[in-house]
Motif scaffolding. Structure first.
Motif, mmCIF file in Angstrom:
data_model
loop_
_atom_site.group_PDB
_atom_site.id
_atom_site.type_symbol
_atom_site.label_atom_id
_atom_site.label_comp_id
_atom_site.label_asym_id
_atom_site.label_seq_id
_atom_site.Cartn_x
_atom_site.Cartn_y
_atom_site.Cartn_z
ATOM 1 N N HIS A 1 37.642 32.291 47.391
ATOM 2 C CA HIS A 1 37.979 33.614 46.866
ATOM 3 C C HIS A 1 36.818 34.244 46.081
ATOM 4 C CE1 HIS A 1 42.097 34.095 48.088
ATOM 5 N NE2 HIS A 1 42.519 32.997 47.481
ATOM 6 N N ILE B 1 33.955 36.500 45.065
ATOM 7 C CA ILE B 1 33.555 37.845 45.496
ATOM 8 C C ILE B 1 32.033 37.952 45.422
ATOM 9 C CG2 ILE B 1 33.769 40.316 45.123
ATOM 10 C CD1 ILE B 1 36.328 38.979 46.083
ATOM 11 N N PRO C 1 31.002 39.506 52.242
ATOM 12 C CA PRO C 1 32.439 39.335 52.016
ATOM 13 C C PRO C 1 32.879 37.906 52.328
ATOM 14 C CG PRO C 1 32.041 40.571 54.046
ATOM 15 C CD PRO C 1 30.716 40.441 53.346
ATOM 16 N N LEU D 1 38.315 38.272 53.145
ATOM 17 C CA LEU D 1 38.024 39.691 53.373
ATOM 18 C C LEU D 1 37.578 39.939 54.815
ATOM 19 C CD1 LEU D 1 36.245 40.676 50.033
ATOM 20 C CD2 LEU D 1 38.461 41.486 50.873
ATOM 21 N N VAL E 1 41.841 45.921 50.233
ATOM 22 C CA VAL E 1 40.652 45.218 49.733
ATOM 23 C C VAL E 1 40.526 45.397 48.226
ATOM 24 C CG1 VAL E 1 38.126 45.170 49.780
ATOM 25 C CG2 VAL E 1 39.419 45.339 51.934
ATOM 26 N N GLU E 2 40.698 46.615 47.751
ATOM 27 C CA GLU E 2 40.579 46.880 46.314
ATOM 28 C C GLU E 2 41.687 46.188 45.532
ATOM 29 O OE1 GLU E 2 40.566 51.113 46.023
ATOM 30 O OE2 GLU E 2 38.579 51.334 46.955
ATOM 31 N N TYR F 1 43.211 43.447 46.344
ATOM 32 C CA TYR F 1 42.883 42.017 46.363
ATOM 33 C C TYR F 1 41.825 41.697 45.308
ATOM 34 C CZ TYR F 1 40.325 37.864 48.048
ATOM 35 O OH TYR F 1 39.665 36.663 48.143
ATOM 36 N N GLN F 2 40.771 42.510 45.248
ATOM 37 C CA GLN F 2 39.692 42.252 44.284
ATOM 38 C C GLN F 2 40.174 42.433 42.839
ATOM 39 O OE1 GLN F 2 36.852 45.063 45.919
ATOM 40 N NE2 GLN F 2 35.733 43.448 46.982
ATOM 41 N N ASN F 3 41.066 43.378 42.618
ATOM 42 C CA ASN F 3 41.605 43.601 41.271
ATOM 43 C C ASN F 3 42.611 42.527 40.876
ATOM 44 O OD1 ASN F 3 40.098 45.962 40.995
ATOM 45 N ND2 ASN F 3 41.733 47.249 41.828
#
Length: 554
Positions: free
Chosen positions: A303, A305, A310, A314, A370-371, A373-375
């Motif tokens: 995971h 980032i 990616p 991702l 995607v956003e 997931y990243q947050n």
């Protein structure tokens, strides 16, 4: 007409008469035979005679079993059995000194036994003492008649332009039955005859043998055009002929008759038909947040980032999502997570919205997923176990609600991204079997280098998936892909591999439910004229349903 001799009044047109004669098979063995040879044991064989007009007529003879007083003969005697007649049989056992096909004149008589065929049929297995001349017992010698029937199955072949033969379909084996009715089956016109209705077809009927040495019963040739015409005229039956017996036996007609009991010709709609009819693809992604992925702050984590590259989660998400978004008009995707402790109480959840909005788990486009997931990553605690069933059940509930509309309007795809073997395998199998009855497909992408062997069981490619209770899946709806095998492939190649089975799965579901594209129809052509509403329409093409026959080895 059916196999064997036919007698009595003719049946009404279009009605297949019940056979008056049934073919039965007799298998023989002996025990404690007399030993006529001074230096070796006897070489026995058995001659079968049938009484006809007060005369004993030789019907057939077994092979010779060398040097045995307890022979079991492989030769099978096949006879026509008439319930209403007394059919007297005589079995004579000889110590054979020459080829078994020749006269018994030079052979030593070891004993004989008389009975009726009806007695054997009634008892299924009959053991009698062998008698010498003047009714004397031949010591402890006995002969056993075992009555049985064939275990027939049928193979359908397409004859190619180069005269090679391609197997199109093999029926199941019907045990101990000379008048089998095989299960209905469906085959596309393309596979059956390359869409050429005059292309030759060949049907072979076999008597199944567990050792793989199946006995050939007979065959016939036809075309799909002939099948349609014959069925339309209520004459869809063919003599099943064994060329070897036809050459040897003067009055040989056939080894049975194969009857086409039902034939329907369906128009099958394509994936494109459903999409153009307005069917929407609803896309849900489920991401594995279990601790086995590693701390997201560590560069070794699945995971992690990386601003320059990616991660595997991702890569898989974007490759598949970008294809699916073209078929979803509102471009909003459900994004879920499982296996993490989530705020505010940090309780373990196997079904949470990664945007932390339980009232609306959808994100705007793939970029929105995607956003989210990243947050999400820095706000959850990776935990476990890897339970997938809750998310499958959640999407299945949405698919079930859609099914009640009675239209081909929305199909659901669940993409599960996980790094390990599913922990709740029994519940997951149960959930998949239930989902197989719904407008839904499941794609599982395994990321990382874990051993995914157990995951292959969820993919029905190697056999039908069953629930823990033994219930089979209605359709194969799971596609499992190990990401590492496609790691170096382009995003387009990855998406193609992952989504390859979805069009077929969608068409299978709506065809099974008899749901045409909106604005379409679902009719089958009946070869006897007119259209009939398609019951059970679905798999592409021709449906020769319920092929039946009366067959036996002559």
């Amino acid at each position: 007409m059916s196999a064997g001799s036919e007698r009595g009044a003719a049946a009404p047109p279009g009605v297949v008469p019940a056979p008056r004669a049934s073919k039965v098979e007799l298998r023989l063995s002996c025990r404690h035979l007399l030993d006529r040879d001074p230096l070796t044991k006897s070489d026995p064989s058995v001659v079968l005679l049938l009484q006809s007009q007060s005369q004993w007529v030789q019907v057939d003879r077994t092979e010779v079993v060398r040097s045995s007083l307890h022979p079991v003969f492989s030769k099978v005697f096949t006879l026509d059995y008439y319930f209403e007649e007394v059919q007297k049989l005589r079995f004579e056992v000889y110590d054979t000194h020459g080829p078994s096909s020749l006269s018994c004149q030079d052979d030593d008589f070891l004993g004989g036994m008389e009975c009726t065929l009806g007695q054997i049929v009634a008892q299924k297995k009959m053991t009698r003492s062998l008698l010498l001349k003047f009714g004397r017992n031949a010591g402890k010698s006995t002969i056993t008649d075992l009555f049985s029937k064939s275990d027939p199955f049928l193979e359908l072949y397409r004859v190619n332009d180069d005269q090679s033969e391609q197997l199109v379909y093999r029926t199941e084996v019907v045990k101990n039955n000379l008048s089998p009715v095989w299960e209905p089956f469906k085959v596309s016109l393309s596979n059956l005859c390359s869409c050429e209705e005059t292309r030759p077809l060949k049907c072979l009927v076999w008597d199944y043998d567990s050792r793989g040495k199946h006995d050939f019963i007979g065959e016939f040739s036809t075309t799909f055009e002939e099948m349609q015409k014959a069925f339309g005229e209520d004459q869809a039956q063919w003599d099943c002929v064994n060329a070897k017996y036809k050459q040897k036996k003067r009055h040989y007609k056939n080894s049975g008759v194969v009857i086409l009991a039902d034939l329907k010709f369906y128009r099958v709609h394509s994936f494109l038909d459903y999409i153009m009819g307005g069917c929407q693809i609803h896309f849900t992604v489920a991401i594995d947040f279990t601790a086995s992925n590693g701390d997201p702050r560590n560069s070794c984590s699945l995971h992690y980032i990386n601003p320059f590259q990616p991660n595997e989660y991702l890569q898989a998400l974007v490759a598949v999502g970008e294809i699916c978004q073209d078929y979803d008009s509102d471009k909003r995707f459900s994004a879920l997570g499982f296996g993490a402790r989530i705020p505010p109480k940090y309780e373990v959840s196997h079904d949470f919205a990664i945007n932390f909005n339980p009232e609306d788990d959808e994100c705007e486009g793939i970029q929105g997923v995607v956003e989210a997931y990243q947050n999400c990553l820095p706000r959850v605690q990776l935990y476990g176990p890897t339970n997938v069933a809750p998310i499958i059940s959640k999407v299945a509930r949405m698919a079930a609600a859609e099914e009640h509309t009675g239209e081909a309007s929305q199909y659901y795809i669940l993409l599960v991204l996980t790094d390990g073997v599913v922990t709740d395998m029994a519940d997951t199998r149960e959930a998949i079997v239930r989902a197989s009855h719904l407008p839904m497909s499941i794609i599982i992408v395994g990321v990382g280098n874990a051993d995914f062997t157990d995951m292959q069981t969820l993919d029905g490619d190697d056999g039908i998936l069953r629930s823990p209770r033994g219930e089979p899946a209605l359709r194969d709806i799971v596609q499992f892909v190990p990401f590492r095998e496609l790691k170096s492939a382009s995003p387009a190649a990855l998406a193609k591999c992952v989504l390859a089975e979805v069009p077929r799965q969608l068409v299978e579901f709506y065809s099974y439910r008899e749901l045409p594209p909106r604005g379409g129809d679902t009719h089958a052509r009946d070869p006897r004229g007119g259209d009939t509403h398609a019951r059970g329409a679905g798999w592409p093409g021709v449906r020769p349903a319920s092929v039946s026959s009366t067959v036996g080895v002559p």
